[in-house]
Design an enzyme around this catalytic site. Structure first.
Site, mmCIF file in Angstrom:
data_model
loop_
_atom_site.group_PDB
_atom_site.id
_atom_site.type_symbol
_atom_site.label_atom_id
_atom_site.label_comp_id
_atom_site.label_asym_id
_atom_site.label_seq_id
_atom_site.Cartn_x
_atom_site.Cartn_y
_atom_site.Cartn_z
ATOM 1 C CG ASN A 270 -1.857 1.182 1.278
ATOM 2 O OD1 ASN A 270 -1.426 2.298 1.568
ATOM 3 N ND2 ASN A 270 -3.139 0.959 1.010
ATOM 4 C CG ASP B 29 -5.615 0.458 3.743
ATOM 5 O OD1 ASP B 29 -6.212 0.883 4.758
ATOM 6 O OD2 ASP B 29 -5.757 0.953 2.617
ATOM 7 C CE LYS C 172 -2.569 5.041 0.928
ATOM 8 N NZ LYS C 172 -2.804 4.604 -0.464
#
Length: 318
Positions: free
Chosen positions: A48, A275, A82
């Site tokens: 991720n 995640d 992110k």
């Protein structure tokens, strides 16, 4: 050195006044032509977020070894930032400058295309110097400034469908990219909100999104996310996920018919800072990909069905 000069945001008002007035024209890239006609699909995969250069190199090496052995077109994915974490204290990544340096070294070392996401129009030109595919996050799939700025890089633009959007919205989002002079665009299914902390995948969306007239991708890992679905001991919430159902969703999507799969893969999902519950274990990666390729090879999901409504009389034999 000049490629990675300090990143500065331009004047926002000037950007908004001029962005949609710039006339640009690009051709379909060689990579995009490949992605439009995969056998049976292409794969965008990786962890991720960038945790370290060592970790990114390990993951790309391992995933590419599998895809090369199976003849699957592979694009390496990881994020430098992110920006929509649930908690302000959560890990976000190394940031745009250091993150792009790492992704550029991955691209050169392993000779793979790169996909990474942007969250602001001002990032697009900078990211486009490294990424082959620029990804538009689902929450931002309708943001005109962002779509136009991404389009102006000439790179392939992968637009994730918002969890709150109908499939039909993606035609308009894709058209914003094409109207900006860039024909290199894809749309991606990543689940639809089902209540407050759950997502479902409606396979019909993979059919309906073909109305966007471009390759269709399925994100088979984020689609199992449970947004803000985990209560934290000290108060607050975090996103959870249903990792065990990733194969179910992936099989369904491939059988329904698509051009690409987006999958987040990690060597130790439980230690991932972002995640973790929806990243697929590297140890199980080859087995799942082999199964999906087998399904894709026999599925006729991408072929239109001609429905014959002529009444079947007594002389008809089924």
């Amino acid at each position: 050195q000049s490629l990675f000069k300090p990143f500065k945001k331009p004047d926002i008002e000037h950007r908004q006044n001029t962005l949609t007035k710039v006339n640009m024209s690009f051709q379909e890239s060689k990579l995009y032509i490949e992605l439009k006609n995969p056998d049976p699909f292409f794969l965008m995969a990786g962890p991720n977020v960038i945790q370290s250069e060592e970790h990114i190199f390990k993951m790309c090496r391992q995933i590419k070894h599998v895809t090369d052995s199976m003849g699957i077109k592979y694009i390496f994915k990881s994020s430098f930032d992110k920006a929509n974490r649930t908690n302000i204290k959560s890990f976000r990544g190394p940031g745009i400058e250091e993150g792009l340096k790492i992704l550029d070294r991955v691209k050169t070392t392993f000779d793979v295309p790169i996909v990474t996401d942007v969250h602001d129009a001002a990032q697009c030109e900078y990211v486009g110097k490294v990424a082959d595919v620029i990804q538009i996050p689902a929450f931002l799939c309708r943001q005109t400034d962002l779509l136009v700025a991404a389009a102006h890089t000439g790179k392939i633009i992968n637009i994730k469908k918002g969890q709150f959007c109908a499939a039909s919205v993606m035609r308009n989002s894709a058209e914003k990219v094409r109207a900006s002079g860039n024909p290199n665009v894809m749309v991606c299914e990543r689940g639809t909100m089902f209540g407050y902390s759950d997502l479902i995948v409606d396979p019909r969306n993979l059919v309906w999104m073909r109305d966007a007239n471009c390759p269709v991708v399925a994100d088979v890992t984020h689609s199992l996310q449970q947004p803000a679905g985990q209560a934290l001991a000290g108060g607050g919430v975090a996103s959870g996920g249903l990792r065990d159902l990733i194969p179910t969703v992936a099989r369904t999507c491939v059988a329904t018919g698509l051009e690409g799969i987006f999958m987040e893969v990690h060597d130790d999902p439980n230690s991932s800072p972002v995640d973790g519950p929806t990243q697929w274990p590297l140890r199980n990666f080859r087995a799942l990909l082999e199964e999906l390729v087998a399904i894709g090879k026999i599925s006729k999901g991408k072929q239109p069905v001609e429905i014959d409504l002529t009444p079947a009389g007594d002389d008809f034999i089924a």
